[in-house]
Design a protein around this motif. Sequence first.
Motif, PDB file in Angstrom:
ATOM      1  N   ILE A 355      34.964  25.418  39.724  1.00 28.53           N
ATOM      2  CA  ILE A 355      35.899  25.761  38.937  1.00 28.53           C
ATOM      3  C   ILE A 355      35.841  27.310  38.543  1.00 28.53           C
ATOM      4  N   ALA A 356      34.593  27.948  38.248  1.00 32.11           N
ATOM      5  CA  ALA A 356      34.793  29.331  37.752  1.00 32.11           C
ATOM      6  C   ALA A 356      35.416  30.221  38.485  1.00 32.11           C
ATOM      7  N   ASN A 357      35.034  30.157  39.764  1.00 35.29           N
ATOM      8  CA  ASN A 357      35.682  31.483  40.756  1.00 35.29           C
ATOM      9  C   ASN A 357      37.064  31.934  40.473  1.00 35.29           C
ATOM     10  N   PRO A 358      38.058  31.047  40.386  1.00 36.61           N
ATOM     11  CA  PRO A 358      39.339  31.487  40.252  1.00 36.61           C
ATOM     12  C   PRO A 358      39.767  32.047  38.891  1.00 36.61           C
ATOM     13  N   TYR A 359      38.993  31.859  38.035  1.00 34.00           N
ATOM     14  CA  TYR A 359      39.095  32.487  36.670  1.00 34.00           C
ATOM     15  C   TYR A 359      38.539  33.871  36.497  1.00 34.00           C
ATOM     16  N   ILE A 360      37.326  34.009  37.511  1.00 36.04           N
ATOM     17  CA  ILE A 360      36.534  35.105  37.723  1.00 36.04           C
ATOM     18  C   ILE A 360      37.657  36.200  38.380  1.00 36.04           C
ATOM     19  N   TYR A 361      38.317  35.704  39.345  1.00 43.71           N
ATOM     20  CA  TYR A 361      39.405  36.602  40.123  1.00 43.71           C
ATOM     21  C   TYR A 361      40.319  37.074  39.070  1.00 43.71           C
ATOM     22  N   TRP A 362      40.780  36.415  38.176  1.00 43.25           N
ATOM     23  CA  TRP A 362      41.872  36.693  37.299  1.00 43.25           C
ATOM     24  C   TRP A 362      41.450  37.757  36.210  1.00 43.25           C
ATOM     25  N   ILE A 363      40.101  37.762  36.028  1.00 42.35           N
ATOM     26  CA  ILE A 363      39.532  38.442  35.057  1.00 42.35           C
ATOM     27  C   ILE A 363      39.534  40.072  35.414  1.00 42.35           C
ATOM     28  N   PHE A 364      38.910  39.940  36.849  1.00 45.86           N
ATOM     29  CA  PHE A 364      38.435  41.370  37.552  1.00 45.86           C
ATOM     30  C   PHE A 364      39.368  41.735  38.383  1.00 45.86           C
ATOM     31  N   ASP A 365      40.171  41.097  39.229  1.00 43.34           N
ATOM     32  CA  ASP A 365      40.985  41.635  40.119  1.00 43.34           C
ATOM     33  C   ASP A 365      42.337  41.907  39.612  1.00 43.34           C
ATOM     34  N   ILE A 366      42.510  43.157  39.458  1.00 42.29           N
ATOM     35  CA  ILE A 366      44.163  43.706  38.967  1.00 42.29           C
ATOM     36  C   ILE A 366      45.151  43.359  39.756  1.00 42.29           C
ATOM     37  N   LYS A 367      45.028  43.297  40.928  1.00 41.41           N
ATOM     38  CA  LYS A 367      46.189  42.948  41.974  1.00 41.41           C
ATOM     39  C   LYS A 367      46.302  41.419  41.629  1.00 41.41           C
ATOM     40  N   CYS A 368      45.220  40.490  41.408  1.00 37.16           N
ATOM     41  CA  CYS A 368      45.486  39.138  41.055  1.00 37.16           C
ATOM     42  C   CYS A 368      46.349  38.981  39.852  1.00 37.16           C
TER      43      CYS A 368
END
Length: 383
Positions: A355-368
């Motif tokens: 569950i957590a991985n996509p929200y971690i991408y949104w927090i740290f990946d500026i391009k995302c």
Amino acid sequence: MLSRIVNMKETYSFAFNFSMDEYYEFLSEQHSEELLPNTILQLIAAVFGMFGNTLVLLLYGKYIQDKSGSRYFIPALAFVDLVGCLSNAVHYYLDDTVYYNYPGLSLCKTLYFLILFTGGFSAHLILVIALQRYLFICRPFGQQMTKKLRRISVSIIFLFSFGYSLPSSRLIGRELISNELISSQQVISCRSNDFSFKGHRVMIWYLGILLLFILLNIGVTSALYIPVIRVLYKSFSHGTPNDRNHRDYNANTRSEERRISDMENIDMEERPKQDVRRNNFEHCNKSIDDRNRKLKARQRITIMFLVIIIVYIASYLTTLVTQIFAFAERSVMDLKGYRLNILYFCLRFNLLNHIANPYIYWIFDIKCRQELRKLSRYCIFKH
């Protein structure tokens, strides 16, 4: 616990003249009421996980270009997490609501296999991500993972995870046939298919091997990422001198520009020399800005994968340790109320990793985040 269930069966059958079907339906309803808080929480979490991973697949597969290869494994990880969310949610819901009479033996075996397979695939893929970051950060001038090597690693992970998850289809799921006076009835248990002492030991050994794989995976992942964290810490600690040099360059540039503007009577032959010097300062400023921007982007991606690894370690260790403890001490399954809900919450804590991985991408990946904003604006304007 089994003898207790047999005694309950005899009591209810004689007292209320229950059929086998009605009896197990009654037990399932009681079990479902006990675990209702867990069921609601898991379904909500699974919906968030499926939504997030679907969106990540869309963004990284269609909109985000990965020229450096640092995001290569993210779409594969998102797909595995999506399947993991779906299989875990369906199995946990059925396990809570029809615990004593599962809807189908094939369904039980398939879901159990998918839970183990997606969990293992995700864990080993995180290890390869740690290896990629280690080579990129700590060995920047050495051999890197090429596109061919990344594809081979995904294939090896698939075969390895498939191999050790396959025995679960033999060990889990059993048909219980009851021959009554009028007709024979079939009840499906999505548990160990051998309730004998030998079957009990086989399951403990199998779960123990899975725990060993996870512990080795966690150990290697941590060993690879600890040097990355050290380099990341050094880059943060050296951030202040870089900023100071950047400020010095800016101050020198502004001073030089003022001096040039005040020299109204300067000879025309000397003016091009001053322009060259000013252009050199501007070029230095631009190169420093580019370097700092790349450094910050690298730091954010490295921190992103660090958080993913921490979540993975916490979720899988909690689940596997609790599962082995529950299987070794079968009496814990007789717990009631909030204690039973806490036990099942810990048993299913591995769902957090999916569950957590996509929200971690949104927090740290500026391009995302940028592509997510564009997509949200497009959806708003379209409607």
